[in-house]
Motif scaffolding. Sequence first.
Motif, short mmCIF file in Angstrom:
data_model
loop_
_atom_site.label_atom_id
_atom_site.label_comp_id
_atom_site.label_asym_id
_atom_site.label_seq_id
_atom_site.Cartn_x
_atom_site.Cartn_y
_atom_site.Cartn_z
N VAL A 103 -8.32 1.60 -2.24
CA VAL A 103 -8.93 1.07 -1.01
C VAL A 103 -9.87 2.10 -0.38
O VAL A 103 -9.85 3.29 -0.73
CB VAL A 103 -7.86 0.61 0.01
CG1 VAL A 103 -7.08 -0.58 -0.55
CG2 VAL A 103 -6.93 1.73 0.42
N HIS A 104 -10.67 1.63 0.52
CA HIS A 104 -11.65 2.40 1.31
C HIS A 104 -12.30 3.57 0.56
O HIS A 104 -12.18 4.73 0.97
CB HIS A 104 -11.09 2.84 2.67
CG HIS A 104 -9.70 3.44 2.68
ND1 HIS A 104 -9.32 4.42 1.81
CD2 HIS A 104 -8.64 3.22 3.50
CE1 HIS A 104 -8.07 4.76 2.09
NE2 HIS A 104 -7.64 4.05 3.10
N HIS B 237 -4.14 4.63 -0.99
CA HIS B 237 -5.00 5.51 -0.19
C HIS B 237 -5.06 6.83 -0.94
O HIS B 237 -4.08 7.58 -0.99
CB HIS B 237 -4.41 5.70 1.21
CG HIS B 237 -5.24 6.59 2.09
ND1 HIS B 237 -5.62 6.22 3.36
CD2 HIS B 237 -5.75 7.83 1.90
CE1 HIS B 237 -6.33 7.20 3.90
NE2 HIS B 237 -6.43 8.19 3.03
N PHE C 21 0.43 5.69 0.20
CA PHE C 21 -0.48 6.74 0.67
C PHE C 21 -0.23 8.03 -0.09
O PHE C 21 0.92 8.43 -0.29
CB PHE C 21 -0.24 7.01 2.17
CG PHE C 21 -0.71 5.91 3.07
CD1 PHE C 21 0.03 4.75 3.25
CD2 PHE C 21 -1.91 6.03 3.76
CE1 PHE C 21 -0.41 3.74 4.08
CE2 PHE C 21 -2.37 5.02 4.59
CZ PHE C 21 -1.60 3.87 4.75
N LYS D 97 0.84 -1.19 0.00
CA LYS D 97 0.00 0.00 0.00
C LYS D 97 0.87 1.24 0.00
O LYS D 97 1.90 1.29 0.70
CB LYS D 97 -0.91 0.00 1.24
CG LYS D 97 -1.88 1.19 1.28
CD LYS D 97 -2.86 1.11 2.44
CE LYS D 97 -3.74 2.36 2.51
NZ LYS D 97 -4.52 2.46 3.74
ZN ZN Z 1 -5.76 4.20 3.95
#
Ligand code: ZN
Length: 467
Positions: free
Chosen positions: A240-241, A185, A155, A153
């Motif tokens: 994601v999210h 992210h 960010f 991941k």
């Molecule tokens: Zn995140």
Amino acid sequence: MAMFDTIIRGGRVSTAADTFLCDIGIRDGRIAALGTDLGEAREIIDASGKWVLPGGIDSHVHISQPSGDGIVMADDFESATRSAVIGGNTTVLPFCLQEKGKSLRAAVEAYHAKAEGQCYTDVSFHLILSDPTPQVLGQELPALVKDGYTSFKVFMTYEGLALNDRQILEVMEVARDTRALVMIHAENYDIIRFLTDKFEAEGKIAPRFHATSRPVIAEREATSRAISLAELSDVPLMVVHVSNREAMEEIRRARQRGLKIFGETCPQYLVLTENDLDGLNMEGAKYVCSPPPRDVDSQQACWEGLQQGVFSVFSSDHCPFRYDDPQGKLTPKGRTSFRWVPNGIPGVGARLPILFSEGVMKGRIDINQFVAVTATNHAKAYGLYPRKGTIAVGADADIAIWDPERRQTLTHDLLKDGSDYTPYEGLEITGWPVTTLVRGKVMVREGALEGAKGSGSYLSREISALV
Ligand code: ZN
Ligand code: URP
Ligand code: ZN
């Protein structure tokens, strides 16, 4: 002599593709037979009237992650995986965070030491890249992908974590060469910093300003930019999210253009709104997460994303901090602004009951879609399929037996995690994972924890099926 170790008898079995009535014969931790009249077993589990599903895979959880100055995450591997298995999960994928200036390999070794002997579910680690130095990108990352850490991941926001576009491109280049899956992210860091400073200067420091400082535009813009970077790099991307319609539509459009862009959403975007951050005193801090919960239309958009396959996976983004604790949501003395409230909410135990109840029982998705977005697609995306994520001969016997009629008011007490609250307190739930087996071993029986800590194993992963 018994032919099987266990037979699950009389249940209604669903996979991501089919639903059928059959018994399941389990031997040596794996599914050895599907059929009827399977004969003898050391143990027979009566599943009549129950739904038998692959155990949940939660591919987005944070456990024991270093969280900065004076803040401590509420869950270690024991409490997080305990809550996970009680909520019908059999595998979780937490993030191993590289701290700035430190080696990624060292972080992985330290994270293994934290997990060793502590888990109730199987686990596997994604990596978080905070410092993509030439050494990390050239040596450590390719070696770790070879060793089965096949996803990482990055960010676009957060102090100490945000990478700029050039750094993201460099990471994506390594992902393309090693066939790893990048998770991102997507929120615009400068918009958030600008608004945070502005609100603070105006004395707007209550938790609800966390939501207004991270508007939909910040998420939409970053999602669009992340997709452009992935397109330029020719890599698949998991956003994601995702919290709202505009970001969801960016992903849909990219997919319609034939790009391998995938999306994830989470329970907080289906059942919470920004109004939840508006509680008395600091109560709103219980709901501070990023991206923040939005409005009713955003909830509807996230449902549409699940129904229409824009989102492949539904994860918890479990990121637990205690509420009534200066090392948690109430933050150390003097730090009164929303800026200091740790971002993240617990959800690993509540994820599956919420989607089952709000999704399947209310007719928004069918049971096969439920299995796809809670188990099968996670296994495919993160290199665990077909060992995990389905009910098939040869697969691990990771199984959750659901009582579709059990009604339950969700309370924190039920969830057995390390936090002191659930953001979903009081939600009325229909359907509950009453019995859960991990590799054939009963870990939860009729709602009670039965398996021992340490039963969960670490899983080295293959290359993602999405790559
Ligand atoms: Zn995140
Ligand atoms: O607020 C959140 N989501 N915290 C967890 C870290 C992340 O960004 O996933
Ligand atoms: Zn997260």
